[in-house]
Design a protein around this motif. Structure first.
Motif, PDB file in Angstrom:
ATOM      1  N   VAL A  72       0.917  -1.332   0.140  1.00  8.25           N
ATOM      2  CA  VAL A  72      -0.015   0.110  -0.029  1.00  8.25           C
ATOM      3  C   VAL A  72       1.049   1.092  -0.078  1.00  8.25           C
ATOM      4  CG1 VAL A  72      -1.667   1.269   1.258  1.00  8.25           C
ATOM      5  CG2 VAL A  72      -1.947  -1.166   1.309  1.00  8.25           C
ATOM      6  N   LEU A  73       0.615   1.988  -0.732  1.00 11.05           N
ATOM      7  CA  LEU A  73       1.534   3.401  -1.043  1.00 11.05           C
ATOM      8  C   LEU A  73       0.681   4.451  -0.599  1.00 11.05           C
ATOM      9  CD1 LEU A  73       3.951   5.004  -1.970  1.00 11.05           C
ATOM     10  CD2 LEU A  73       3.081   4.860  -4.334  1.00 11.05           C
ATOM     11  N   LEU A  74       1.052   5.140   0.322  1.00 11.93           N
ATOM     12  CA  LEU A  74       0.228   6.392   0.738  1.00 11.93           C
ATOM     13  C   LEU A  74       1.260   7.678   0.593  1.00 11.93           C
ATOM     14  CD1 LEU A  74      -0.478   4.837   4.333  1.00 11.93           C
ATOM     15  CD2 LEU A  74      -2.165   5.051   2.365  1.00 11.93           C
ATOM     16  N   VAL A  75       0.493   8.742   0.055  1.00  7.92           N
ATOM     17  CA  VAL A  75       1.029   9.807  -0.144  1.00  7.92           C
ATOM     18  C   VAL A  75       0.417  11.256   0.644  1.00  7.92           C
ATOM     19  CG1 VAL A  75       1.887   9.312  -2.327  1.00  7.92           C
ATOM     20  CG2 VAL A  75      -0.140  10.431  -2.326  1.00  7.92           C
ATOM     21  N   ALA A  76       1.257  11.987   0.872  1.00 10.41           N
ATOM     22  CA  ALA A  76       0.619  13.145   1.529  1.00 10.41           C
ATOM     23  C   ALA A  76       0.907  14.397   0.698  1.00 10.41           C
ATOM     24  CB  ALA A  76       1.537  13.598   3.067  1.00 10.41           C
ATOM     25  N   GLU A  77      -0.481  15.015   0.441  1.00  6.58           N
ATOM     26  CA  GLU A  77      -0.390  16.123  -0.692  1.00  6.58           C
ATOM     27  C   GLU A  77      -0.859  17.252  -0.070  1.00  6.58           C
ATOM     28  OE1 GLU A  77      -1.107  13.694  -4.804  1.00  6.58           O
ATOM     29  OE2 GLU A  77      -2.782  13.737  -3.340  1.00  6.58           O
ATOM     30  N   THR A  78      -0.129  18.655  -0.753  1.00  4.61           N
ATOM     31  CA  THR A  78      -0.809  19.980  -0.140  1.00  4.61           C
ATOM     32  C   THR A  78      -2.000  20.087  -0.988  1.00  4.61           C
ATOM     33  OG1 THR A  78       0.282  20.972  -1.945  1.00  4.61           O
ATOM     34  CG2 THR A  78       1.454  20.757   0.173  1.00  4.61           C
ATOM     35  N   ASP A  79      -2.832  21.052  -0.584  1.00  3.95           N
ATOM     36  CA  ASP A  79      -4.231  21.277  -1.617  1.00  3.95           C
ATOM     37  C   ASP A  79      -3.778  21.760  -2.967  1.00  3.95           C
ATOM     38  OD1 ASP A  79      -5.815  20.729   0.359  1.00  3.95           O
ATOM     39  OD2 ASP A  79      -6.087  22.843   1.119  1.00  3.95           O
ATOM     40  N   ALA A  80      -2.497  22.081  -3.130  1.00  6.33           N
ATOM     41  CA  ALA A  80      -1.932  22.512  -4.333  1.00  6.33           C
ATOM     42  C   ALA A  80      -1.560  21.159  -5.269  1.00  6.33           C
ATOM     43  CB  ALA A  80      -1.058  23.490  -4.324  1.00  6.33           C
ATOM     44  N   GLY A  81      -1.632  20.068  -4.742  1.00  4.65           N
ATOM     45  CA  GLY A  81      -1.124  18.739  -5.187  1.00  4.65           C
ATOM     46  C   GLY A  81       0.135  18.446  -5.233  1.00  4.65           C
ATOM     47  N   ARG A  82       0.904  19.067  -4.371  1.00  7.54           N
ATOM     48  CA  ARG A  82       2.582  18.838  -4.245  1.00  7.54           C
ATOM     49  C   ARG A  82       2.438  17.467  -3.326  1.00  7.54           C
ATOM     50  NH1 ARG A  82       6.759  21.766  -0.903  1.00  7.54           N
ATOM     51  NH2 ARG A  82       8.743  20.790  -1.425  1.00  7.54           N
ATOM     52  N   VAL A  83       3.201  16.541  -3.517  1.00 10.23           N
ATOM     53  CA  VAL A  83       3.528  15.505  -2.666  1.00 10.23           C
ATOM     54  C   VAL A  83       4.628  15.926  -1.855  1.00 10.23           C
ATOM     55  CG1 VAL A  83       4.422  13.277  -2.675  1.00 10.23           C
ATOM     56  CG2 VAL A  83       3.005  13.785  -4.415  1.00 10.23           C
ATOM     57  N   VAL A  84       4.487  15.803  -0.679  1.00  9.98           N
ATOM     58  CA  VAL A  84       5.285  16.354   0.590  1.00  9.98           C
ATOM     59  C   VAL A  84       5.563  15.157   1.393  1.00  9.98           C
ATOM     60  CG1 VAL A  84       4.488  18.733   0.391  1.00  9.98           C
ATOM     61  CG2 VAL A  84       3.540  17.090   1.954  1.00  9.98           C
ATOM     62  N   GLY A  85       5.013  14.017   1.450  1.00 16.67           N
ATOM     63  CA  GLY A  85       5.280  12.800   2.274  1.00 16.67           C
ATOM     64  C   GLY A  85       4.936  11.688   1.672  1.00 16.67           C
ATOM     65  N   THR A  86       5.588  10.424   2.148  1.00 24.74           N
ATOM     66  CA  THR A  86       4.825   9.226   1.791  1.00 24.74           C
ATOM     67  C   THR A  86       5.308   8.227   2.830  1.00 24.74           C
ATOM     68  OG1 THR A  86       4.879   7.526   0.061  1.00 24.74           O
ATOM     69  CG2 THR A  86       6.978   8.707   0.402  1.00 24.74           C
ATOM     70  N   VAL A  87       4.717   6.940   2.757  1.00 26.97           N
ATOM     71  CA  VAL A  87       4.815   5.917   3.758  1.00 26.97           C
ATOM     72  C   VAL A  87       4.201   4.695   2.835  1.00 26.97           C
ATOM     73  CG1 VAL A  87       2.866   5.894   5.325  1.00 26.97           C
ATOM     74  CG2 VAL A  87       5.090   4.904   5.851  1.00 26.97           C
ATOM     75  N   GLN A  88       4.907   3.340   3.060  1.00 31.39           N
ATOM     76  CA  GLN A  88       4.484   2.283   2.303  1.00 31.39           C
ATOM     77  C   GLN A  88       3.985   1.281   3.604  1.00 31.39           C
ATOM     78  OE1 GLN A  88       6.945   0.869  -0.500  1.00 31.39           O
ATOM     79  NE2 GLN A  88       7.785   2.828  -0.485  1.00 31.39           N
ATOM     80  N   LEU A  89       3.103   0.326   3.122  1.00 31.92           N
ATOM     81  CA  LEU A  89       2.662  -0.677   4.017  1.00 31.92           C
ATOM     82  C   LEU A  89       2.892  -1.878   3.035  1.00 31.92           C
ATOM     83  CD1 LEU A  89       1.713  -1.644   6.844  1.00 31.92           C
ATOM     84  CD2 LEU A  89      -0.642  -1.766   5.536  1.00 31.92           C
ATOM     85  N   ILE A  90       4.059  -2.685   3.406  1.00 29.98           N
ATOM     86  CA  ILE A  90       4.546  -3.729   2.463  1.00 29.98           C
ATOM     87  C   ILE A  90       3.693  -4.918   3.133  1.00 29.98           C
ATOM     88  CG2 ILE A  90       6.326  -5.330   1.714  1.00 29.98           C
ATOM     89  CD1 ILE A  90       8.051  -2.848   2.258  1.00 29.98           C
ATOM     90  N   THR A  91       2.967  -5.633   2.162  1.00 29.24           N
ATOM     91  CA  THR A  91       1.922  -6.629   2.597  1.00 29.24           C
ATOM     92  C   THR A  91       2.311  -8.010   1.707  1.00 29.24           C
ATOM     93  OG1 THR A  91       0.682  -6.087   0.610  1.00 29.24           O
ATOM     94  CG2 THR A  91      -0.033  -5.103   3.037  1.00 29.24           C
ATOM     95  N   ALA A  92       3.155  -7.956   0.961  1.00 29.92           N
ATOM     96  CA  ALA A  92       3.756  -9.256   0.145  1.00 29.92           C
ATOM     97  C   ALA A  92       4.864  -9.850   1.226  1.00 29.92           C
ATOM     98  CB  ALA A  92       4.387  -9.034  -0.956  1.00 29.92           C
ATOM     99  N   LEU A  93       4.333 -10.676   2.316  1.00 32.35           N
ATOM    100  CA  LEU A  93       4.907 -11.400   3.062  1.00 32.35           C
ATOM    101  C   LEU A  93       5.092 -12.987   2.894  1.00 32.35           C
ATOM    102  CD1 LEU A  93       4.900  -8.850   6.276  1.00 32.35           C
ATOM    103  CD2 LEU A  93       6.459  -9.206   4.643  1.00 32.35           C
ATOM    104  N   PRO A  94       5.742 -13.756   3.866  1.00 32.90           N
ATOM    105  CA  PRO A  94       5.616 -15.343   3.623  1.00 32.90           C
ATOM    106  C   PRO A  94       4.339 -15.608   3.882  1.00 32.90           C
ATOM    107  CG  PRO A  94       7.794 -14.387   4.529  1.00 32.90           C
ATOM    108  CD  PRO A  94       6.786 -13.438   4.479  1.00 32.90           C
ATOM    109  N   ASP A  95       4.020 -16.966   3.385  1.00 34.21           N
ATOM    110  CA  ASP A  95       2.526 -17.317   3.991  1.00 34.21           C
ATOM    111  C   ASP A  95       2.213 -17.558   5.130  1.00 34.21           C
ATOM    112  OD1 ASP A  95       1.957 -17.646   1.298  1.00 34.21           O
ATOM    113  OD2 ASP A  95       2.490 -19.873   1.273  1.00 34.21           O
ATOM    114  N   ASN A  96       3.352 -17.700   6.248  1.00 32.40           N
ATOM    115  CA  ASN A  96       2.993 -17.994   7.443  1.00 32.40           C
ATOM    116  C   ASN A  96       2.799 -16.666   8.146  1.00 32.40           C
ATOM    117  OD1 ASN A  96       5.680 -16.966   7.618  1.00 32.40           O
ATOM    118  ND2 ASN A  96       6.217 -18.671   9.228  1.00 32.40           N
TER     119      ASN A  96
END
Length: 188
Positions: A72-96
């Motif tokens: 999951v890719l999350l982005v933080a944007e200003t009202d003007a549409g400028r990307v100013v931050g981000t974080v990821q949630l990596i979900t593709a992990l082993p079956d267990n």
């Protein structure tokens, strides 16, 4: 960024279709944030000098992974549409580990730091974890850095540090602290 108010920064999830269709424009905006963070001394897997093409290639790979549903890719944007931050949630992990996810590349442009953007991103990553039915999150960060305090305030628990785990962008060794957080699932 002078003159642009950031009172209204919104965090949003990048949809899989957007990750595939608009990868070029978004990758460029995210590369700007990554390069700024590395130039500011953030130990986020890249060394100085960070070539723009290397940053773009990294974000193209992230966007491909988001389009495939591996993160999951999350982005933080200003009202003007400028990307100013981000974080990821990596979900593709082993079956267990279907209940777990890794949090990665928490980045906030230096222009907007200490204004709540990182806290908004962390709240959004908690929500994304719930949406993905992930109840245990793990991350790592430079020991003693500002991010460590942010994670503690957001309810993360330290499990320890490893000395000389990584390098700062200038080549100096740094210790890394590992954190985890348990997330209450929807409806619990």
């Amino acid at each position: 960024m002078s003159g642009e108010g950031i009172d209204n920064v919104n965090v949003r999830r990048v949809a899989a279709a957007e990750a595939g269709a608009q990868a070029g424009q978004l990758a460029s905006a995210l590369a700007d944030v990554l390069i700024d963070c590395v130039e500011g001394g953030a130990s986020v897997s890249f060394m100085l000098p960070l070539a723009r093409e290397k940053a773009l290639a990294f974000w193209r790979g992230v966007l491909d992974g988001a389009a495939r549903g591996e993160r999951v890719l999350l982005v933080a944007e200003t009202d003007a549409g400028r990307v100013v931050g981000t974080v990821q949630l990596i979900t593709a992990l082993p079956d267990n580990q279907p209940h777990r996810a890794d949090v990665a590349k928490m980045l906030v442009h230096r222009d907007v730091r200490r204004r709540g953007v990182a806290a908004q991103l962390m709240t959004a990553v908690d929500q994304a974890a719930r949406d993905e039915n992930r109840t245990v999150l793990v991350l790592d960060t430079v020991t003693g850095g500002d991010a460590e305090r942010l994670y503690q305030r957001a309810g993360w628990r330290s499990v320890g540090s490893v000395p000389n785990y990584a390098l700062m962008p200038d080549g100096a060794y740094c210790a890394t602290t590992f954190f985890y957080k348990e997330i209450t699932p929807h409806g619990a």
